[in-house]
Design an enzyme around this catalytic site. Sequence first.
Site, PDB file in Angstrom:
ATOM      1  N   LYS A   1      25.146  33.572  38.123  1.00  0.00           N
ATOM      2  CA  LYS A   1      26.291  33.250  37.364  1.00  0.00           C
ATOM      3  C   LYS A   1      26.205  32.123  36.312  1.00  0.00           C
ATOM      4  O   LYS A   1      25.637  31.040  37.048  1.00  0.00           O
ATOM      5  CB  LYS A   1      27.546  33.189  38.286  1.00  0.00           C
ATOM      6  CG  LYS A   1      28.621  33.373  37.547  1.00  0.00           C
ATOM      7  CD  LYS A   1      29.901  33.757  38.520  1.00  0.00           C
ATOM      8  CE  LYS A   1      31.151  34.124  37.904  1.00  0.00           C
ATOM      9  NZ  LYS A   1      32.359  34.568  38.755  1.00  0.00           N
TER      10      LYS A   1
ATOM     11  N   GLU B   1      44.431  42.281  47.456  1.00  0.00           N
ATOM     12  CA  GLU B   1      46.050  42.025  47.450  1.00  0.00           C
ATOM     13  C   GLU B   1      46.716  42.723  48.466  1.00  0.00           C
ATOM     14  O   GLU B   1      47.651  42.244  49.115  1.00  0.00           O
ATOM     15  CB  GLU B   1      46.658  42.099  46.029  1.00  0.00           C
ATOM     16  CG  GLU B   1      45.948  41.214  45.035  1.00  0.00           C
ATOM     17  CD  GLU B   1      44.516  41.600  44.364  1.00  0.00           C
ATOM     18  OE1 GLU B   1      44.304  42.435  44.884  1.00  0.00           O
ATOM     19  OE2 GLU B   1      44.097  40.525  43.588  1.00  0.00           O
TER      20      GLU B   1
ATOM     21  N   ARG C   1      49.430  45.745  42.661  1.00  0.00           N
ATOM     22  CA  ARG C   1      48.446  46.488  43.730  1.00  0.00           C
ATOM     23  C   ARG C   1      49.296  46.813  44.805  1.00  0.00           C
ATOM     24  O   ARG C   1      48.881  47.462  45.812  1.00  0.00           O
ATOM     25  CB  ARG C   1      47.240  45.646  43.816  1.00  0.00           C
ATOM     26  CG  ARG C   1      46.157  45.740  43.003  1.00  0.00           C
ATOM     27  CD  ARG C   1      45.139  46.761  43.242  1.00  0.00           C
ATOM     28  NE  ARG C   1      44.611  47.216  42.051  1.00  0.00           N
ATOM     29  CZ  ARG C   1      43.307  46.945  41.978  1.00  0.00           C
ATOM     30  NH1 ARG C   1      42.616  46.245  43.009  1.00  0.00           N
ATOM     31  NH2 ARG C   1      42.558  47.093  40.917  1.00  0.00           N
TER      32      ARG C   1
HETATM   33  C1  TPP Z   1      42.961  42.988  41.316  1.00  0.00           C
HETATM   34  C2  TPP Z   1      42.363  41.828  40.741  1.00  0.00           C
HETATM   35  N1  TPP Z   1      42.639  40.501  41.518  1.00  0.00           N
HETATM   36  C3  TPP Z   1      41.950  39.748  40.881  1.00  0.00           C
HETATM   37  C4  TPP Z   1      41.435  39.596  39.681  1.00  0.00           C
HETATM   38  C5  TPP Z   1      40.874  38.324  39.016  1.00  0.00           C
HETATM   39  N2  TPP Z   1      39.310  38.348  39.054  1.00  0.00           N
HETATM   40  C6  TPP Z   1      38.690  38.695  37.809  1.00  0.00           C
HETATM   41  S1  TPP Z   1      37.150  38.634  37.945  1.00  0.00           S
HETATM   42  C7  TPP Z   1      37.307  38.169  39.466  1.00  0.00           C
HETATM   43  C8  TPP Z   1      35.958  38.009  40.445  1.00  0.00           C
HETATM   44  C9  TPP Z   1      35.004  38.738  40.233  1.00  0.00           C
HETATM   45  O1  TPP Z   1      33.895  38.563  41.069  1.00  0.00           O
HETATM   46  P1  TPP Z   1      32.712  39.483  40.684  1.00  0.00           P
HETATM   47  O2  TPP Z   1      33.058  40.805  40.709  1.00  0.00           O
HETATM   48  O3  TPP Z   1      31.675  39.022  41.616  1.00  0.00           O
HETATM   49  O4  TPP Z   1      32.108  39.431  39.249  1.00  0.00           O
HETATM   50  P2  TPP Z   1      31.396  37.720  38.796  1.00  0.00           P
HETATM   51  O5  TPP Z   1      32.468  37.413  37.811  1.00  0.00           O
HETATM   52  O6  TPP Z   1      30.974  37.002  39.728  1.00  0.00           O
HETATM   53  O7  TPP Z   1      30.190  38.487  37.956  1.00  0.00           O
HETATM   54  C10 TPP Z   1      38.476  38.003  40.077  1.00  0.00           C
HETATM   55  C11 TPP Z   1      39.005  37.689  41.397  1.00  0.00           C
HETATM   56  C12 TPP Z   1      41.359  40.819  39.095  1.00  0.00           C
HETATM   57  N3  TPP Z   1      40.640  40.873  37.847  1.00  0.00           N
HETATM   58  N4  TPP Z   1      41.879  41.930  39.592  1.00  0.00           N
END
Ligand code: TPP
Length: 641
Positions: free
Chosen positions: A283, A368, A396
């Site tokens: 990342k 959630e 959700r």
């Molecule tokens: C239902 C929901 N909860 C929380 C989020 C906030 N959120 C956006 S990206 C993310 C982390 C995603 O991590 P990953 O899939 O590993 O992607 P990366 O950014 O590390 O590439 C979160 C918690 C969301 N978009 N949707």
Amino acid sequence: MSLIKTNEILLKDEIKKYRTKELIKLSGEIREQLIDVVSQNGGHLASNLGVVELTIALHYVFDSSKDKFIWDVGHQAYVHKILSGRKETLSTIRKYGGISGFPKCKECEDDCFDVGHSSTSISAALGLANARDLKGEKHSVLAIIGDGAMTGGMAFEALNHAGHLKTDMTVILNDNEMSISGNVGAMSTYLNKVRLDPNYTKRKQYVENILNRIPKIGNKVAWTAEKIKDTVKYLMVPGQLFEELGFRYFGPVDGHNLDELIDVLKKIKDIRGPKIIHVITKKGKGYKFAEDNPDKFHGIGSFDKETGEVKSSSGKISYTKAFSNALLDIAEKDEKIVAITAAMDSGTGTDVFAQKYPHRFYDVGIAEQHAVTFAAALARGGIKPVVAIYSTFLQRAYDQIVHDVALQNVPVIFALDRAGLVGEDGPTHHGVFDISYLRHIPNIAVMAPKDEKELGNMLYSATKYNMPVSIRYPRGEGTGVIIDRGVFDYIEKGQGELLSSGNDVLFIAVGSMVEEAIKAKEILEDSHISAGVINARFIKPLDENLIIENARDKKLIVTIEENVLKGGFSEEIASLMEDHGIVKPLLRMGIEDAFIEHGPQSLLREKCGLYGEGIAEKVKEKLVSAGSFAKVLNMNRRKYL
Ligand SMILES: Cc1ncc(C[n+]2csc(CCOP(=O)(O)OP(=O)(O)O)c2C)c(N)n1
């Protein structure tokens, strides 16, 4: 309106002619563009820097105008946008009228499914792949999902279903060991084990080759041989989880090595059935500040690209910070309080609590629904959970709120950050439905503070109510009110606040809109219109007496809320008026029945009429249309003369 420039060279077509050297050069140029644009517009930088090579490889091997790429969450799709005709318009990303920070079907045909909330990509890919098969079409369908998003229940539900259907589709697991902060959970530990075993792939291939050489003779022997094969495989090959679910597993693959990526994608292209490619990425790759601080650069406002420092704001503390401080201060005196986040510890400000009380803090991953039922059971067990979730993501867990929290009437406190219009993240992220989806549920109190100090008072009071409570508060800075840390005023359940009385108009405002109601009141004074302002505090239970008493003698009642009007606060007030036989013109200010696009939060509020001047204007118009304007004006002029 198409935002794609028709004369733009489609990089996704160009790169098919490139050699590795040129692809590597392109990766560097894309990273520069990402840093340039995000440092200006804000956005999701670290996630995009991590998928540059992966996205190039996908476009090299597949064709996104025919093949379907579904980006989970979609915050990492900037590189895809650059390659699929939006290189020139990337500079408008997240701006009002510009391209979205997430994939949008209406923006470009290469975006095949709208996203923003996590863990939907495998379900969507499975649906699109089955639609393809039902129509007898031929193309590839790929879900690109992060290891964070993989912690979401929906991802598992979809894997389970896909393995059963045996549909031809590919899941690309982009494993960077991070959600927004460090990833959590058993799945993360499992991936770590696979990732850290350098001989894993070799051993897997070796075991498979040997096992395939075992001859099959007769039914019974064949069955026994298969069983032995399975057992040996299970013992020898760490990483059987996905294969057990019916997926063919490939990896781990170095997600920054273009040759390796292209090679594996080419290989799997013609293999039928569900497949998963485990890709390891970093990342923030290629930008030191983001590599060192991927959490900070996950989603960031505009910043100085030379120093990595975020451009400064006014110095007022944010609602999130006020919540974070209050939670800490209240929890210090009440050890039954625990905090729960769904992968948003820094976003919700629970990270500070986690540092101080690690044993009283739970990060459940992007889950959630689980968070809410888990909290309900903690409460049943005598604990006081504070569940901090953004308004939009709590959507959700509607059933869990009804079924596990409200029905059992257990004291779970929901801290709903980012309630209202959030700005640049747009319609997937605006928190404009929670008043509607909560106010009709029995047993729950629904609150909204007028400022960041009242937020602390509400949190403190909620811990005393012994019932389910939701407190909604907006994104961004508070009003700047002075807060005495650790000192809280108890708010009686269902008690609103009369901020000023007036003669002609009564504003009944919710949360962030109280400040705007006060501004509108002041503007109206210049037109000799006298308005009273009630800070509702409670959407439910309403302070009925306060509202009725103050409404009776007014010519116009105005409700203001940063929520959709459908099912919102204004309907609560309309029913109250009706029930008490108060027949008055009612002006309902809130969000109309439409999804609001992305753009600066203040601009969006303006567009929705949710600002002092706009409210004052509407009040005048309404008085005119109700035939009261001249009357009010004449009366008041006489009074002032
Ligand atoms: C239902 C929901 N909860 C929380 C989020 C906030 N959120 C956006 S990206 C993310 C982390 C995603 O991590 P990953 O899939 O590993 O992607 P990366 O950014 O590390 O590439 C979160 C918690 C969301 N978009 N949707």
